[in-house]
Design an enzyme around this catalytic site. Sequence first.
Site, short mmCIF file in Angstrom:
data_model
loop_
_atom_site.label_atom_id
_atom_site.label_comp_id
_atom_site.label_asym_id
_atom_site.label_seq_id
_atom_site.Cartn_x
_atom_site.Cartn_y
_atom_site.Cartn_z
CD1 TRP A 173 -1.80 -6.17 -1.87
CD2 TRP A 173 -1.59 -5.43 -3.96
NE1 TRP A 173 -1.52 -7.24 -2.67
CE2 TRP A 173 -1.38 -6.83 -3.95
CE3 TRP A 173 -1.51 -4.75 -5.17
CZ2 TRP A 173 -1.10 -7.56 -5.10
CZ3 TRP A 173 -1.22 -5.49 -6.32
CH2 TRP A 173 -1.01 -6.88 -6.28
CB CYS B 104 -0.87 0.02 1.24
SG CYS B 104 -1.78 -1.51 1.50
CD GLU C 26 12.06 -19.85 -8.81
OE1 GLU C 26 11.46 -20.60 -9.59
OE2 GLU C 26 11.99 -18.61 -8.87
CE LYS D 180 13.04 -15.84 -11.06
NZ LYS D 180 11.97 -16.70 -10.63
CG ASN E 124 1.40 1.42 3.76
OD1 ASN E 124 0.24 1.65 3.43
ND2 ASN E 124 2.45 1.90 3.12
N GLY E 125 0.81 -2.31 6.03
CA GLY E 125 1.28 -3.44 6.82
C GLY E 125 0.13 -4.17 7.51
CG HIS F 96 19.94 -42.34 -14.33
ND1 HIS F 96 20.24 -43.68 -14.40
CD2 HIS F 96 19.76 -42.08 -13.02
CE1 HIS F 96 20.22 -44.21 -13.19
NE2 HIS F 96 19.93 -43.25 -12.32
CD GLU G 36 12.19 -15.74 -15.00
OE1 GLU G 36 11.19 -15.41 -15.65
OE2 GLU G 36 12.14 -16.07 -13.80
CE LYS H 170 5.13 -10.40 -11.69
NZ LYS H 170 6.35 -10.97 -11.16
NE ARG I 162 4.21 1.86 -2.05
CZ ARG I 162 5.22 1.65 -1.24
NH1 ARG I 162 6.43 2.00 -1.61
NH2 ARG I 162 5.05 1.10 -0.06
C1 AGP Z 1 8.92 -16.68 -13.02
O1 AGP Z 1 9.88 -15.76 -12.72
C2 AGP Z 1 7.88 -16.26 -13.97
N1 AGP Z 1 7.38 -14.99 -13.72
C3 AGP Z 1 6.84 -17.34 -14.31
O2 AGP Z 1 7.45 -18.59 -14.31
C4 AGP Z 1 5.59 -17.38 -13.40
O3 AGP Z 1 5.89 -17.93 -12.16
C5 AGP Z 1 4.50 -18.22 -14.10
O4 AGP Z 1 4.18 -17.61 -15.33
C6 AGP Z 1 3.27 -18.40 -13.26
O5 AGP Z 1 2.66 -17.19 -12.95
P1 AGP Z 1 1.57 -17.09 -11.83
O6 AGP Z 1 2.20 -17.38 -10.53
O7 AGP Z 1 1.07 -15.68 -11.92
O8 AGP Z 1 0.50 -18.07 -12.16
#
Ligand code: AGP
Length: 625
Positions: free
Chosen positions: A89, A2, A498, A502, A115-116, A521, A505, A620, A27
């Site tokens: 938010w 927020c 993960e 990172k 906030n919080g 394997h 990507e 995103k 934000r």
């Molecule tokens: C990861 O850094 C990406 N932004 C991507 O893998 C993301 O986690 C995936 O598209 C799923 O998105 P969501 O959590 O909004 O469903």
Amino acid sequence: MCGIVGYVGQRPVQEILLAGLEKLEYRGYDSAGVSVLAEGEIASVRAVGNLSKLRAAVLRSDGDAAQPQSAPVATIARPATIGIGHTRWATHGRVTEQNAHPHFDTSDRVHVVVNGIVENYLALKTRLRDMGADFTSETDAEVIAHLVSHHMARGSLVEAVRAAYAELRGHYAFVAMSADEPETLVGARKECPLIVGRGDGEQFLASAVPAFLAHTRDVQFIENEEIVIVRPDGVEFETPDGSPIEREITTVDWDESTAEKGGYETFMLKEIHEQADAVAETIADRTLRDDGVDLAEAGLDESLFEGVERILILAAGTSFHAGLIGRYAIEEWARLPVEMDIASEWRYRNPIVSERELVIGITQSGETADTLAAMRLARECGAKVLAVTNVVGSQATRDADGVLYTRAGLEVSVAAAKTFVCQVAAMYLLALRLAELRGTLPAERIAELVAEIRRLPARIAELIVSLDGTIQAAAERHADSDFYLYLGRHVGRAVALEGALKLKEISYIATDAYAGGEMKHGPIALLDESTPVVCIATDMPVLDKMISNMQEVRARGAHVIAVATEGDDRIAAQAEEVIYVPRTDWMLQALLAVIPLQLFAYYVARKRGLNVDQPRNLAKTVTVE
Ligand code: AGP
């Protein structure tokens, strides 16, 4: 997260507040409001949706003849030169005008923006209600207005804020304004940021610098656990018990875009640094009991867990990796079988699912098409569906029987970082609650895990500060490598997956991630002297097996970068480089182990001169089916 803005001075306050809130739009928010004080009265306007809605509502209430007056909007007085504003938010309570800030006391004489999270709001609300307070929202924040008002019966606004602060538990920042003190704003900070902007005969208070950057670059940073008293002619800083504090004025040379990033070079780095706060919000009021976890909040009816014989977790990308950690935690602690699949695979499998199953859809955006489709399909088959999401009111919340919010705040960077650690924290909470309900862990073990979960935010904060330089140096050394392998076992496999995602990507380097036991394997054929192999070797029951995998890697001449638990002196002998993370319970260690890998990916990508906030070909939210 927020946004807060406050102003006291000589100029009409409405536009200063609205323009300030607009500068905090990055934000993220779902509703907003302002309160201004003039002629001994406070007037307030709140609106759901974007700030143009609030602006229109303020204009209407300000007597714009072109716009019809819409009840129940209060009148915003024209001559007001003091006021507070907020972008919300949602975390506690739905996205409604009543839940938007500012919140006010029963007599409408004290208004606050917050906030919080106030962890003990339920106990305070009950007490204040018994004393006659009339609550009008579902939020935790509203208790602060009633509490300050209650204490004003015996003192000034600052004395009331001090008394309120002493009773509040949580993780918050707030600004209070009273109709009885027309030249004073009082702010309090506990963890969440709050900053003073110094002007000539006018002062600003905000949760971030962009809110007042158009007016002043002279700032005073409010430190944790401090109270500020802000009047047109000056600002006083004090401890919560009223002892004065000296605070220097700093002149910031940030442009608007740097200010939005809080001084960090990118949103991703800012959001990595916000992870301690974000996890603190995720766990706050859910870990108040020493002997367990409370998840019974709006949207999560625990009858959802009754009769469940199997859990199925469905997600995509980073959310899938959070689910994988959650799977291990649920199986380990609650002894419930958990299956997992990638949402886009499962939905086309002609899946078999029944009403005895709980399907958990994890999606930070709440809008990922495949995850939503999989959740809907599971529901049609009779399964109960729980959404784990970061966005109140998102489609996932509407398609589920229950919701567990992750409360990370808006994440601007495309690469998920703080939303991921909050998903993992939420899954730990869920696993522990299931263990409690099913009686699968002894009381002492539950208490131990609750205590360790509460310590996570402090450990994350410590880790990020202490490792930043080490990771930058490691990234410098390896930024030119054109292939990386990540290995982990058990919960460490989720961390490896993960970390590799990172890196690929945002740096566009080919990476592969494997379960350590699978290496021989096939993937072992990839290894030579030029390959950096990131090995997750934190404390866990299969650590010895992981150490054997590291030996196999080194036998091929590859370069091992290990992530290990502080104090484990076996790992250094098995690796060329070791990155240590603080010791905690081995299951929780997975959350900490991801953080150096986020930083590593970040610095490799920066070294290669890439735009980490907006990587190529990625969005995103992936909403197209
Ligand atoms: C990861 O850094 C990406 N932004 C991507 O893998 C993301 O986690 C995936 O598209 C799923 O998105 P969501 O959590 O909004 O469903």
